[in-house]
Motif scaffolding. Structure first.
Motif, short mmCIF file in Angstrom:
data_model
loop_
_atom_site.label_atom_id
_atom_site.label_comp_id
_atom_site.label_asym_id
_atom_site.label_seq_id
_atom_site.Cartn_x
_atom_site.Cartn_y
_atom_site.Cartn_z
N PRO A 30 80.23 -40.47 6.81
CA PRO A 30 78.59 -40.16 6.67
C PRO A 30 78.43 -38.82 5.77
O PRO A 30 79.23 -37.99 6.06
CB PRO A 30 77.93 -40.26 8.00
N VAL A 31 77.71 -38.99 4.96
CA VAL A 31 77.22 -37.90 3.89
C VAL A 31 75.66 -37.42 4.31
O VAL A 31 74.82 -38.42 4.03
CB VAL A 31 77.56 -38.00 2.62
N LEU A 32 75.51 -35.99 4.66
CA LEU A 32 74.24 -35.36 4.91
C LEU A 32 74.00 -34.71 3.70
O LEU A 32 74.72 -33.76 3.12
CB LEU A 32 74.16 -34.54 5.98
N ILE A 33 73.05 -34.93 2.76
CA ILE A 33 72.52 -34.22 1.53
C ILE A 33 71.29 -33.43 2.20
O ILE A 33 70.41 -33.91 2.61
CB ILE A 33 72.34 -35.08 0.55
N VAL A 34 71.70 -32.08 1.75
CA VAL A 34 70.60 -31.13 2.57
C VAL A 34 69.74 -30.49 1.28
O VAL A 34 70.13 -30.01 0.40
CB VAL A 34 71.27 -29.85 3.15
N ARG A 35 68.10 -30.87 1.47
CA ARG A 35 67.37 -30.30 0.77
C ARG A 35 65.99 -30.30 1.29
O ARG A 35 65.78 -30.67 2.20
CB ARG A 35 67.25 -31.15 -0.48
N GLY A 36 64.98 -29.86 0.67
CA GLY A 36 63.64 -29.61 1.03
C GLY A 36 63.62 -28.75 2.30
O GLY A 36 64.34 -27.81 2.61
N HIS A 37 62.75 -29.08 3.18
CA HIS A 37 62.55 -28.51 4.51
C HIS A 37 62.80 -29.41 5.52
O HIS A 37 62.73 -30.82 5.44
CB HIS A 37 60.76 -28.15 4.54
#
Length: 254
Positions: free
Chosen positions: A122-129
């Motif tokens: 699984p891949v977590l793409i971090v952006r935003g708040h």
């Protein structure tokens, strides 16, 4: 998390603010799962301050999760292949949304989309708040990929102490099949609140709206968990550019 017992949560960094956000998210995920954290910096060119990047990330991770077991490594080579290799021995891979947090020479989101498309975990793409309240929202159409995404969303919801919203962007003749698949998942998780919502819109647009209030978006590894006519790259790319919060791609571990 099911899969590789004791495998680390991996964060890819490059010293940019977004990649440090990925470190914080990875540290939180590792602490929740009682797993070690591995922080890597990959570059194919000489980097002016690689050790400083790792040191800054380590301090941030220690602040986010003081008792976490951590390791660090400087990798040589293009970021995307290096992170794909890391994904083969990770429980979860966290990356920033801007060229893996801003790697030079990479267009926005290119590495994030590449590892989300080809990663072995699984891949977590971090952006935003980061939203500390709200549900975990998942794209769901009853397919095997979307069931896996829903199972991942349930796991995240339990860890976060919240509920799940399963968003179906394909109402119509298949609704009974979707309901049946959802019922089977509910039977396996009777203590988790799972709400089913159908939308008359493209899945990417619907999930982008949900990202304004969700703690996490979750999509499957095949066209947003199986939504017809959508390739993983296009949906993920849309969320990389437009989601107001983090997105997890629930890829099967291989």
């Amino acid at each position: 998390m099911s899969g590789r017992a004791g495998a680390p949560v991996v964060a890819g960094i490059d010293g940019s603010p977004r990649s440090l956000d990925a470190v914080e998210a990875a540290a939180a995920s590792a602490a929740q799962r009682h797993l070690p954290l591995r922080i890597v910096h990959a570059t194919e060119t000489a980097t002016e301050y690689p050790e400083e990047y790792l040191s800054e990330a380590a301090l941030l991770a220690e602040k986010a999760a003081p008792d976490l077991s951590m390791s660090f490594e400087l990798l040589t080579g293009p970021p995307a292949p290096a992170l794909l290799t890391e994904s083969g021995r990770a429980a979860l891979l966290a990356v920033g949304d801007r060229g893996m947090g801003g790697f030079p020479g990479l267009i926005t989101g290119s590495v994030a989309v590449h590892v989300a498309t080809h990663g072995a975990c699984p891949v977590l793409i971090v952006r935003g708040h980061y939203h500390r309240s709200g549900p975990v929202v998942v794209g769901f159409d009853g397919s095997a990929g979307s069931v896996r995404a829903l199972e991942f969303a349930i796991e995240e919801a339990v860890l976060r102490g919240t509920d799940v919203v399963a968003v179906e962007a394909r109402p119509g003749a298949e609704a009974a099949d979707v309901e049946a698949a959802l019922a089977r998942v509910r039977d396996r998780h009777p203590d988790v609140a799972i709400r089913h919502e159908t939308v008359q819109d493209a899945a990417g647009h619907a999930l982008t709206r949900w990202s304004r209030t969700a703690q996490l978006l979750v999509v499957g590894d095949r066209g947003l968990g199986g939504f017809p006519g959508l390739q993983l790259g296009s949906v993920t790319q849309h969320l990389v550019h437009h989601a107001a919060g983090p997105t997890a791609v629930a890829r099967a571990q291989s």
